[in-house]
Write an enzyme that holds these catalytic residues in place. Structure first.
Site, mmCIF file in Angstrom:
data_model
loop_
_atom_site.group_PDB
_atom_site.id
_atom_site.type_symbol
_atom_site.label_atom_id
_atom_site.label_comp_id
_atom_site.label_asym_id
_atom_site.label_seq_id
_atom_site.Cartn_x
_atom_site.Cartn_y
_atom_site.Cartn_z
ATOM 1 N N GLU A 187 46.923 -0.878 -5.419
ATOM 2 C CA GLU A 187 46.107 -0.210 -4.981
ATOM 3 C C GLU A 187 46.069 -0.112 -6.809
ATOM 4 O O GLU A 187 46.686 1.088 -6.969
ATOM 5 C CB GLU A 187 46.389 1.210 -4.165
ATOM 6 C CG GLU A 187 45.095 2.506 -4.143
ATOM 7 C CD GLU A 187 43.867 1.651 -4.043
ATOM 8 O OE1 GLU A 187 42.595 2.831 -5.239
ATOM 9 O OE2 GLU A 187 43.064 1.049 -3.232
ATOM 10 N N ARG B 22 35.166 9.889 5.911
ATOM 11 C CA ARG B 22 35.797 9.000 5.479
ATOM 12 C C ARG B 22 37.880 9.184 5.759
ATOM 13 O O ARG B 22 37.969 8.259 6.376
ATOM 14 C CB ARG B 22 35.684 8.577 4.312
ATOM 15 C CG ARG B 22 34.189 7.535 4.087
ATOM 16 C CD ARG B 22 34.116 7.335 2.897
ATOM 17 N NE ARG B 22 34.422 5.637 2.748
ATOM 18 C CZ ARG B 22 33.777 4.726 3.197
ATOM 19 N NH1 ARG B 22 32.495 4.678 3.948
ATOM 20 N NH2 ARG B 22 33.710 3.628 2.836
ATOM 21 N N TYR C 291 24.234 13.977 10.240
ATOM 22 C CA TYR C 291 25.170 13.866 11.566
ATOM 23 C C TYR C 291 25.779 14.734 11.014
ATOM 24 O O TYR C 291 26.411 15.576 10.104
ATOM 25 C CB TYR C 291 24.762 12.548 11.753
ATOM 26 C CG TYR C 291 26.075 11.513 11.236
ATOM 27 C CD1 TYR C 291 26.893 11.899 10.600
ATOM 28 C CD2 TYR C 291 25.140 10.353 10.028
ATOM 29 C CE1 TYR C 291 27.666 10.783 9.646
ATOM 30 C CE2 TYR C 291 25.812 9.867 9.296
ATOM 31 C CZ TYR C 291 26.916 10.309 8.584
ATOM 32 O OH TYR C 291 27.757 8.958 8.429
ATOM 33 N N ASP D 88 34.478 -5.796 2.171
ATOM 34 C CA ASP D 88 33.247 -5.235 0.260
ATOM 35 C C ASP D 88 33.953 -6.401 -0.708
ATOM 36 O O ASP D 88 32.714 -6.912 -0.820
ATOM 37 C CB ASP D 88 33.158 -3.723 -0.043
ATOM 38 C CG ASP D 88 32.917 -2.691 1.436
ATOM 39 O OD1 ASP D 88 31.625 -3.390 2.181
ATOM 40 O OD2 ASP D 88 32.275 -1.550 0.882
#
Length: 400
Positions: free
Chosen positions: A31, A105, A223, A300
């Site tokens: 990462e 998220r 939302y 992605d």
């Protein structure tokens, strides 16, 4: 047992690590950030996402953090009229086998991260940026720049393994080498995001729905997230933006001025927003080549899509389950995923271009078409996405 490197520790990368490790393989996640964390606000999870999360063993933990939504509601953003609503309880849950939910998220990411940390076959290395790769018939070597506490300054090194999965996002270095298609496609749409405490929202506007207000060259979505403690606001302008922008702060007055003609209720909600940040939305054209020998793309990095179908994270989770189910057959994985994700990518574009932003007579025609659809009709329209059964696409012994 294979040793696998995953470039990128986002939602797709961690999900892939879990899926591949569950098949008895060792996985190292590289990462680029100095810690494993997921930035961003709200995210929508359709039933296909929960099916994947269940197969990964974290579905219940995500459900514990989710807000289960009653309806996807489409409003005329200029008149304030309700146009149509896709019901998400009762017949919807019975048909698709899972709820439709919204989460922050982080509330999706943390269960994936906790599960990876608890799996002794998975190693998580922050501060490791994959910049490219080389490979032979026997192995692949990821070229890595190590930074932060993981290194004294900046160190270039390499990691060898049997396979490399590029899950390093829309600007993937792995994709740059594998596909070589340059920068992402700039959509010309600018999105403004804010999250506010729900106690700032008038009680009569605290709807348990995902609401979309559609106007001429703009739309506004909101939302609840965080167990209902916060309201997620996302307002998008079709402004022809040509420069990539990611997460820049923006003054609230600018946001207010970008949405002229917004109806009273939608305007009241938009004006509650504070500490806005802005992005220019990007995606890429679908491509056929996701695999180069011992290297494959995921999420992605493989099929970045606009947010308008709410399927980016959902399809990345599907990718993860499929790649684990057929691993290490990367060509079969890509073959199972390309057509579906290409259709989702192009559908998201179509929604932004043709459904959300028309004006005048085109908007009135759209409203009349949507209003004529029953709940069952709307369920039929989303069935190809929401009812996707991963068990039908991978060997039965991979589904546990």
């Amino acid at each position: 047992m294979a040793n696998t490197l995953i470039a990128g520790g986002g939602i797709g990368g961690l999900a892939a690590a879990l899926s591949i490790a569950r098949e008895g393989n060792r996985v190292t996640v590289l990462e680029r950030g100095d810690r494993f964390a997921e930035l961003g606000a709200g995210i929508q999870l359709a039933p296909n996402a929960f099916r994947a999360l269940d197969l990964l063993g974290v579905g219940d933990r995500v459900r514990d953090r989710a807000v289960f939504i009653d309806e996807l509601r489409f409003m005329d953003g200029t008149t304030g009229d309700r146009v149509a609503g896709l019901p998400l309880t009762g017949a919807y849950r019975e048909r698709f086998g899972n709820p439709y939910a919204v989460v922050s998220r982080g509330d999706l990411y943390q269960p994936l991260l906790d599960a990876c940390r608890a799996d002794g076959r998975i190693e998580l290395l922050p501060g490791h940026t994959v910049t490219g790769y080389t490979q032979s018939a026997a192995e692949v070597a990821a070229e890595v720049v190590v930074t932060g506490r993981a290194a004294d300054g900046v160190t270039a090194t390499s990691f060898e393994a049997d396979y490399l999965i590029g899950a390093d996002g829309i600007r993937s270095a792995v994709r740059a080498q594998l596909v070589g298609d340059g920068r992402p496609r700039v959509s010309g749409h600018t999105i403004y995001r804010s999250v506010i405490p729900m106690d700032r929202v008038p009680a009569e506007l605290r709807w348990n729905v995902v609401t979309l207000w559609a106007g001429p060259k703009w739309h506004f979505v909101h939302y609840p997230i965080g167990g209902g403690a916060f309201l997620n606001l996302a307002a998008t302008r079709d402004d022809g933006a040509a420069r990539e922008v990611a997460g820049e702060p923006v003054a609230r007055d600018r946001v207010r001025k970008e949405f002229p003609g917004l109806s009273d209720t939608a305007r009241a909600l938009l004006e509650l927003g504070d500490e806005w940040r802005t992005w220019v939305l990007c995606d890429r054209d679908p491509v056929a080549n996701w695999v180069d020998g011992r290297v494959a793309l995921l999420g992605d990095a493989a099929h970045p899509m606009l947010q308008y179908a709410a399927q980016g994270a959902c399809t990345a989770l599907e990718d993860a389950v499929v790649i684990g189910g057929v691993f290490p057959d990367l060509d079969t994985y890509a073959g199972l995923r390309r057509e579906r994700t290409a259709r989702a990518t192009l559908t998201a574009r179509w929604l932004g271009e043709h459904l959300y932003h028309p004006a005048g007579e085109a908007a009135r025609d759209r409203n009349a078409t949507l209003a004529a659809l029953s709940g069952t009709d709307l369920h039929d329209h989303v069935a190809w996405l929401h009812a996707f059964d991963l068990a039908e696409r991978i060997p039965s012994d991979a589904v546990r």
